[in-house]
Design a protein around this motif. Sequence first.
Motif, PDB file in Angstrom:
ATOM      1  N   PHE A  71       0.873  -1.172   0.000  1.00  0.00           N
ATOM      2  CA  PHE A  71       0.000   0.000   0.000  1.00  0.00           C
ATOM      3  C   PHE A  71       0.910   1.221   0.000  1.00  0.00           C
ATOM      4  CE2 PHE A  71      -3.292  -2.595   2.430  1.00  0.00           C
ATOM      5  CZ  PHE A  71      -4.224  -2.602   1.403  1.00  0.00           C
ATOM      6  N   GLU A  72       1.147   1.787  -1.162  1.00  0.00           N
ATOM      7  CA  GLU A  72       2.012   2.951  -1.247  1.00  0.00           C
ATOM      8  C   GLU A  72       1.136   4.187  -1.446  1.00  0.00           C
ATOM      9  OE1 GLU A  72       5.996   4.453  -3.528  1.00  0.00           O
ATOM     10  OE2 GLU A  72       5.651   2.331  -3.197  1.00  0.00           O
ATOM     11  N   HIS A  73       0.976   4.947  -0.369  1.00  0.00           N
ATOM     12  CA  HIS A  73       0.110   6.120  -0.349  1.00  0.00           C
ATOM     13  C   HIS A  73      -1.301   5.747  -0.787  1.00  0.00           C
ATOM     14  CE1 HIS A  73       3.099   9.152   0.750  1.00  0.00           C
ATOM     15  NE2 HIS A  73       3.932   8.272   0.229  1.00  0.00           N
ATOM     16  N   VAL A  74      -1.834   4.708  -0.135  1.00  0.00           N
ATOM     17  CA  VAL A  74      -3.183   4.209  -0.418  1.00  0.00           C
ATOM     18  C   VAL A  74      -4.025   4.174   0.855  1.00  0.00           C
ATOM     19  CG1 VAL A  74      -4.504   2.182  -1.162  1.00  0.00           C
ATOM     20  CG2 VAL A  74      -2.410   2.813  -2.374  1.00  0.00           C
ATOM     21  N   LEU A  75      -3.511   3.583   1.909  1.00  0.00           N
ATOM     22  CA  LEU A  75      -4.323   3.278   3.083  1.00  0.00           C
ATOM     23  C   LEU A  75      -4.921   4.528   3.730  1.00  0.00           C
ATOM     24  CD1 LEU A  75      -5.221   0.669   4.394  1.00  0.00           C
ATOM     25  CD2 LEU A  75      -3.264   0.821   5.936  1.00  0.00           C
ATOM     26  N   GLU A  76      -4.247   5.648   3.649  1.00  0.00           N
ATOM     27  CA  GLU A  76      -4.773   6.882   4.238  1.00  0.00           C
ATOM     28  C   GLU A  76      -5.980   7.422   3.470  1.00  0.00           C
ATOM     29  OE1 GLU A  76      -1.626   8.323   1.306  1.00  0.00           O
ATOM     30  OE2 GLU A  76      -1.880   6.615   2.654  1.00  0.00           O
ATOM     31  N   ILE A 130       3.442  -0.871   4.029  1.00  0.00           N
ATOM     32  CA  ILE A 130       2.588   0.317   4.011  1.00  0.00           C
ATOM     33  C   ILE A 130       3.474   1.550   4.035  1.00  0.00           C
ATOM     34  CG2 ILE A 130       0.828   1.602   5.295  1.00  0.00           C
ATOM     35  CD1 ILE A 130       0.065  -1.217   6.515  1.00  0.00           C
ATOM     36  N   ARG A 131       3.250   2.432   3.088  1.00  0.00           N
ATOM     37  CA  ARG A 131       3.921   3.741   3.085  1.00  0.00           C
ATOM     38  C   ARG A 131       2.823   4.784   3.046  1.00  0.00           C
ATOM     39  NH1 ARG A 131       8.149   4.086  -1.132  1.00  0.00           N
ATOM     40  NH2 ARG A 131       9.355   3.053   0.472  1.00  0.00           N
ATOM     41  N   VAL A 132       2.833   5.670   4.042  1.00  0.00           N
ATOM     42  CA  VAL A 132       1.814   6.708   4.159  1.00  0.00           C
ATOM     43  C   VAL A 132       2.489   8.034   4.502  1.00  0.00           C
ATOM     44  CG1 VAL A 132      -0.072   5.154   4.857  1.00  0.00           C
ATOM     45  CG2 VAL A 132       1.440   6.125   6.603  1.00  0.00           C
ATOM     46  N   PRO A 133       1.835   9.143   4.190  1.00  0.00           N
ATOM     47  CA  PRO A 133       2.385  10.424   4.630  1.00  0.00           C
ATOM     48  C   PRO A 133       2.253  10.547   6.151  1.00  0.00           C
ATOM     49  CG  PRO A 133       0.254  10.754   3.599  1.00  0.00           C
ATOM     50  CD  PRO A 133       0.602   9.310   3.429  1.00  0.00           C
ATOM     51  N   HIS A 134       3.217  11.198   6.753  1.00  0.00           N
ATOM     52  CA  HIS A 134       3.119  11.429   8.192  1.00  0.00           C
ATOM     53  C   HIS A 134       1.991  12.437   8.440  1.00  0.00           C
ATOM     54  CE1 HIS A 134       4.014  12.649  12.265  1.00  0.00           C
ATOM     55  NE2 HIS A 134       4.727  11.540  12.370  1.00  0.00           N
ATOM     56  N   PRO A 135       1.122  12.177   9.416  1.00  0.00           N
ATOM     57  CA  PRO A 135      -0.041  13.052   9.605  1.00  0.00           C
ATOM     58  C   PRO A 135       0.289  14.462  10.101  1.00  0.00           C
ATOM     59  CG  PRO A 135       0.043  11.391  11.320  1.00  0.00           C
ATOM     60  CD  PRO A 135       1.102  11.029  10.317  1.00  0.00           C
ATOM     61  N   ARG A 136       1.539  14.712  10.488  1.00  0.00           N
ATOM     62  CA  ARG A 136       1.918  16.062  10.900  1.00  0.00           C
ATOM     63  C   ARG A 136       2.768  16.746   9.826  1.00  0.00           C
ATOM     64  NH1 ARG A 136       3.580  16.663  16.967  1.00  0.00           N
ATOM     65  NH2 ARG A 136       3.431  18.785  16.215  1.00  0.00           N
ATOM     66  N   HIS A 137       2.665  16.252   8.606  1.00  0.00           N
ATOM     67  CA  HIS A 137       3.371  16.889   7.485  1.00  0.00           C
ATOM     68  C   HIS A 137       2.335  17.559   6.586  1.00  0.00           C
ATOM     69  CE1 HIS A 137       5.840  17.451   3.899  1.00  0.00           C
ATOM     70  NE2 HIS A 137       6.865  17.404   4.724  1.00  0.00           N
ATOM     71  N   ASP A 138       2.731  18.672   5.988  1.00  0.00           N
ATOM     72  CA  ASP A 138       1.816  19.406   5.112  1.00  0.00           C
ATOM     73  C   ASP A 138       1.284  18.543   3.972  1.00  0.00           C
ATOM     74  OD1 ASP A 138       2.110  21.644   6.691  1.00  0.00           O
ATOM     75  OD2 ASP A 138       3.398  22.724   5.273  1.00  0.00           O
ATOM     76  N   SER A 139       2.063  17.569   3.504  1.00  0.00           N
ATOM     77  CA  SER A 139       1.606  16.716   2.404  1.00  0.00           C
ATOM     78  C   SER A 139       0.394  15.875   2.815  1.00  0.00           C
ATOM     79  CB  SER A 139       2.728  15.821   1.893  1.00  0.00           C
ATOM     80  OG  SER A 139       3.159  14.934   2.900  1.00  0.00           O
ATOM     81  N   PHE A 140       0.285  15.542   4.093  1.00  0.00           N
ATOM     82  CA  PHE A 140      -0.914  14.860   4.593  1.00  0.00           C
ATOM     83  C   PHE A 140      -2.032  15.870   4.809  1.00  0.00           C
ATOM     84  CE2 PHE A 140      -3.786  13.522   7.939  1.00  0.00           C
ATOM     85  CZ  PHE A 140      -4.202  12.291   7.469  1.00  0.00           C
ATOM     86  N   LEU A 141      -1.724  16.940   5.495  1.00  0.00           N
ATOM     87  CA  LEU A 141      -2.739  17.909   5.903  1.00  0.00           C
ATOM     88  C   LEU A 141      -3.396  18.621   4.727  1.00  0.00           C
ATOM     89  CD1 LEU A 141      -0.746  19.411   8.897  1.00  0.00           C
ATOM     90  CD2 LEU A 141      -2.734  17.887   9.037  1.00  0.00           C
ATOM     91  N   ALA A 142      -2.671  18.834   3.651  1.00  0.00           N
ATOM     92  CA  ALA A 142      -3.184  19.611   2.524  1.00  0.00           C
ATOM     93  C   ALA A 142      -4.093  18.826   1.588  1.00  0.00           C
ATOM     94  CB  ALA A 142      -2.008  20.182   1.722  1.00  0.00           C
ATOM     95  N   ASP A 143      -4.070  17.505   1.657  1.00  0.00           N
ATOM     96  CA  ASP A 143      -4.808  16.689   0.688  1.00  0.00           C
ATOM     97  C   ASP A 143      -6.193  16.332   1.229  1.00  0.00           C
ATOM     98  OD1 ASP A 143      -5.821  14.730  -1.034  1.00  0.00           O
ATOM     99  OD2 ASP A 143      -3.848  13.845  -1.375  1.00  0.00           O
TER     100      ASP A 143
END
Length: 172
Positions: A36-41, A69-82
Amino acid sequence: MPGYVNVDRFGEPDLVWDLEQLPWPWQDGSVEEVLFEHVLEHLGQAPAAFIAIMQELYRVCRDGARIRIRVPHPRHDSFLADPTHVRPILPATLELFSRRRNLEWQAGGVANTPLALQHGVDFEIEDSSYLLEEPWRSQIAAGTLSQDAAFDLVERQNNVAVEIDITLRVVK
Protein backbone atom coordinates in the motif's frame (compact mmCIF):
# COMPACT_ATOMS: atom_id res chain seq x y z
CA MET A 1 5.20 -2.62 -10.29
CA PRO A 2 6.60 -5.71 -11.93
CA GLY A 3 5.64 -8.94 -10.16
CA TYR A 4 2.55 -7.44 -8.53
CA VAL A 5 -1.08 -7.21 -9.54
CA ASN A 6 -1.30 -3.42 -9.66
CA VAL A 7 -4.70 -2.22 -8.47
CA ASP A 8 -6.26 1.22 -8.61
CA ARG A 9 -9.69 2.63 -9.28
CA PHE A 10 -8.19 5.18 -11.70
CA GLY A 11 -5.79 4.99 -14.61
CA GLU A 12 -4.65 1.81 -16.30
CA PRO A 13 -3.51 -0.64 -13.63
CA ASP A 14 -3.60 -4.42 -14.06
CA LEU A 15 -6.94 -4.42 -12.25
CA VAL A 16 -9.32 -1.47 -11.95
CA TRP A 17 -10.91 -1.90 -8.52
CA ASP A 18 -12.10 0.36 -5.73
CA LEU A 19 -10.59 -1.20 -2.60
CA GLU A 20 -13.52 0.13 -0.57
CA GLN A 21 -15.77 -2.24 -2.54
CA LEU A 22 -15.90 -5.54 -0.66
CA PRO A 23 -15.33 -8.38 -1.10
CA TRP A 24 -12.10 -8.03 -3.03
CA PRO A 25 -11.65 -10.31 -6.06
CA TRP A 26 -9.04 -12.60 -4.47
CA GLN A 27 -9.50 -15.98 -2.84
CA ASP A 28 -9.07 -16.54 0.90
CA GLY A 29 -5.40 -16.87 1.84
CA SER A 30 -4.17 -16.34 -1.72
CA VAL A 31 -2.01 -13.24 -1.26
CA GLU A 32 1.59 -13.42 -0.04
CA GLU A 33 2.56 -9.74 -0.21
CA VAL A 34 0.72 -6.42 -0.35
CA LEU A 35 2.14 -2.98 -0.97
CA PHE A 36 0.00 0.00 0.00
CA GLU A 37 2.01 2.95 -1.25
CA HIS A 38 0.11 6.12 -0.35
CA VAL A 39 -3.18 4.21 -0.42
CA LEU A 40 -4.32 3.28 3.08
CA GLU A 41 -4.77 6.88 4.24
CA HIS A 42 -7.40 7.26 1.47
CA LEU A 43 -9.54 4.26 2.49
CA GLY A 44 -12.34 3.75 4.97
CA GLN A 45 -13.39 7.20 6.13
CA ALA A 46 -15.96 5.73 8.51
CA PRO A 47 -14.42 3.57 11.25
CA ALA A 48 -16.60 0.59 10.29
CA ALA A 49 -15.42 0.86 6.67
CA PHE A 50 -11.76 0.96 7.70
CA ILE A 51 -12.20 -2.06 9.98
CA ALA A 52 -13.96 -3.93 7.15
CA ILE A 53 -10.99 -3.19 4.88
CA MET A 54 -8.61 -4.58 7.52
CA GLN A 55 -10.79 -7.70 7.80
CA GLU A 56 -10.77 -8.11 4.02
CA LEU A 57 -7.00 -7.68 3.93
CA TYR A 58 -6.71 -10.41 6.56
CA ARG A 59 -9.07 -12.69 4.61
CA VAL A 60 -7.14 -12.53 1.33
CA CYS A 61 -3.67 -12.85 2.90
CA ARG A 62 -2.02 -16.15 3.71
CA ASP A 63 -0.34 -16.84 7.05
CA GLY A 64 2.97 -15.01 7.14
CA ALA A 65 2.06 -12.62 4.32
CA ARG A 66 3.89 -9.30 4.41
CA ILE A 67 2.04 -6.01 4.08
CA ARG A 68 4.21 -3.03 3.31
CA ILE A 69 2.59 0.32 4.01
CA ARG A 70 3.92 3.74 3.08
CA VAL A 71 1.81 6.71 4.16
CA PRO A 72 2.38 10.42 4.63
CA HIS A 73 3.12 11.43 8.19
CA PRO A 74 -0.04 13.05 9.60
CA ARG A 75 1.92 16.06 10.90
CA HIS A 76 3.37 16.89 7.49
CA ASP A 77 1.82 19.41 5.11
CA SER A 78 1.61 16.72 2.40
CA PHE A 79 -0.91 14.86 4.59
CA LEU A 80 -2.74 17.91 5.90
CA ALA A 81 -3.18 19.61 2.52
CA ASP A 82 -4.81 16.69 0.69
CA PRO A 83 -8.60 16.57 1.17
CA THR A 84 -8.68 12.95 -0.04
CA HIS A 85 -6.77 11.78 3.03
CA VAL A 86 -9.47 10.39 5.31
CA ARG A 87 -7.40 9.14 8.26
CA PRO A 88 -3.89 9.19 9.64
CA ILE A 89 -2.13 5.83 9.70
CA LEU A 90 0.39 5.37 12.49
CA PRO A 91 2.11 2.29 13.89
CA ALA A 92 -0.13 2.76 16.94
CA THR A 93 -3.20 2.56 14.67
CA LEU A 94 -2.11 -0.77 13.22
CA GLU A 95 -1.00 -2.13 16.60
CA LEU A 96 -4.70 -2.18 17.56
CA PHE A 97 -5.04 -5.06 15.06
CA SER A 98 -2.44 -7.25 16.84
CA ARG A 99 -3.92 -10.11 18.87
CA ARG A 100 -0.74 -10.40 20.94
CA ARG A 101 -0.81 -6.71 21.86
CA ASN A 102 -4.56 -6.85 22.58
CA LEU A 103 -4.02 -9.70 25.04
CA GLU A 104 -1.11 -7.86 26.69
CA TRP A 105 -3.27 -4.76 27.08
CA GLN A 106 -6.15 -6.75 28.55
CA ALA A 107 -3.82 -8.44 31.04
CA GLY A 108 -2.39 -5.06 32.04
CA GLY A 109 -5.73 -3.28 32.27
CA VAL A 110 -4.86 -0.93 29.39
CA ALA A 111 -7.90 0.69 27.77
CA ASN A 112 -6.71 0.47 24.13
CA THR A 113 -9.42 -0.82 21.81
CA PRO A 114 -8.75 -4.54 21.13
CA LEU A 115 -9.66 -4.46 17.43
CA ALA A 116 -7.88 -7.75 16.66
CA LEU A 117 -9.94 -9.60 19.25
CA GLN A 118 -13.17 -7.83 18.34
CA HIS A 119 -12.84 -8.39 14.58
CA GLY A 120 -10.96 -11.68 14.19
CA VAL A 121 -7.77 -10.37 12.59
CA ASP A 122 -4.12 -10.55 13.61
CA PHE A 123 -1.33 -8.38 12.20
CA GLU A 124 2.09 -8.02 13.82
CA ILE A 125 4.21 -4.97 13.16
CA GLU A 126 7.61 -6.18 11.99
CA ASP A 127 9.15 -2.80 11.30
CA SER A 128 8.34 0.88 11.18
CA SER A 129 10.44 3.88 10.27
CA TYR A 130 10.15 7.52 9.35
CA LEU A 131 11.45 9.30 6.26
CA LEU A 132 12.62 12.66 7.52
CA GLU A 133 12.33 15.99 5.75
CA GLU A 134 15.41 18.11 5.14
CA PRO A 135 17.41 19.42 6.98
CA TRP A 136 16.90 16.65 9.56
CA ARG A 137 17.67 13.81 7.13
CA SER A 138 21.08 15.32 6.34
CA GLN A 139 21.75 16.02 10.01
CA ILE A 140 21.13 12.35 10.85
CA ALA A 141 23.45 11.29 8.01
CA ALA A 142 26.16 13.70 9.20
CA GLY A 143 25.84 12.52 12.79
CA THR A 144 24.89 15.97 14.10
CA LEU A 145 21.38 14.82 15.09
CA SER A 146 20.79 11.63 17.07
CA GLN A 147 18.01 9.17 16.29
CA ASP A 148 16.46 9.90 19.70
CA ALA A 149 16.52 13.66 19.12
CA ALA A 150 14.99 13.17 15.66
CA PHE A 151 12.22 11.00 17.09
CA ASP A 152 11.52 13.69 19.70
CA LEU A 153 11.22 16.26 16.89
CA VAL A 154 8.86 13.97 14.95
CA GLU A 155 6.62 13.70 18.02
CA ARG A 156 6.57 17.44 18.74
CA GLN A 157 6.78 19.36 15.45
CA ASN A 158 5.10 19.46 12.07
CA ASN A 159 7.01 18.84 8.83
CA VAL A 160 9.84 16.79 10.36
CA ALA A 161 8.75 13.37 9.09
CA VAL A 162 7.49 13.18 5.50
CA GLU A 163 6.42 9.52 5.47
CA ILE A 164 5.97 6.48 7.66
CA ASP A 165 6.94 3.03 6.42
CA ILE A 166 5.36 0.10 8.24
CA THR A 167 5.69 -3.61 7.57
CA LEU A 168 3.04 -5.95 8.94
CA ARG A 169 3.04 -9.74 9.06
CA VAL A 170 -0.24 -11.67 8.91
CA VAL A 171 -0.71 -14.21 11.72
CA LYS A 172 -3.25 -17.00 11.15
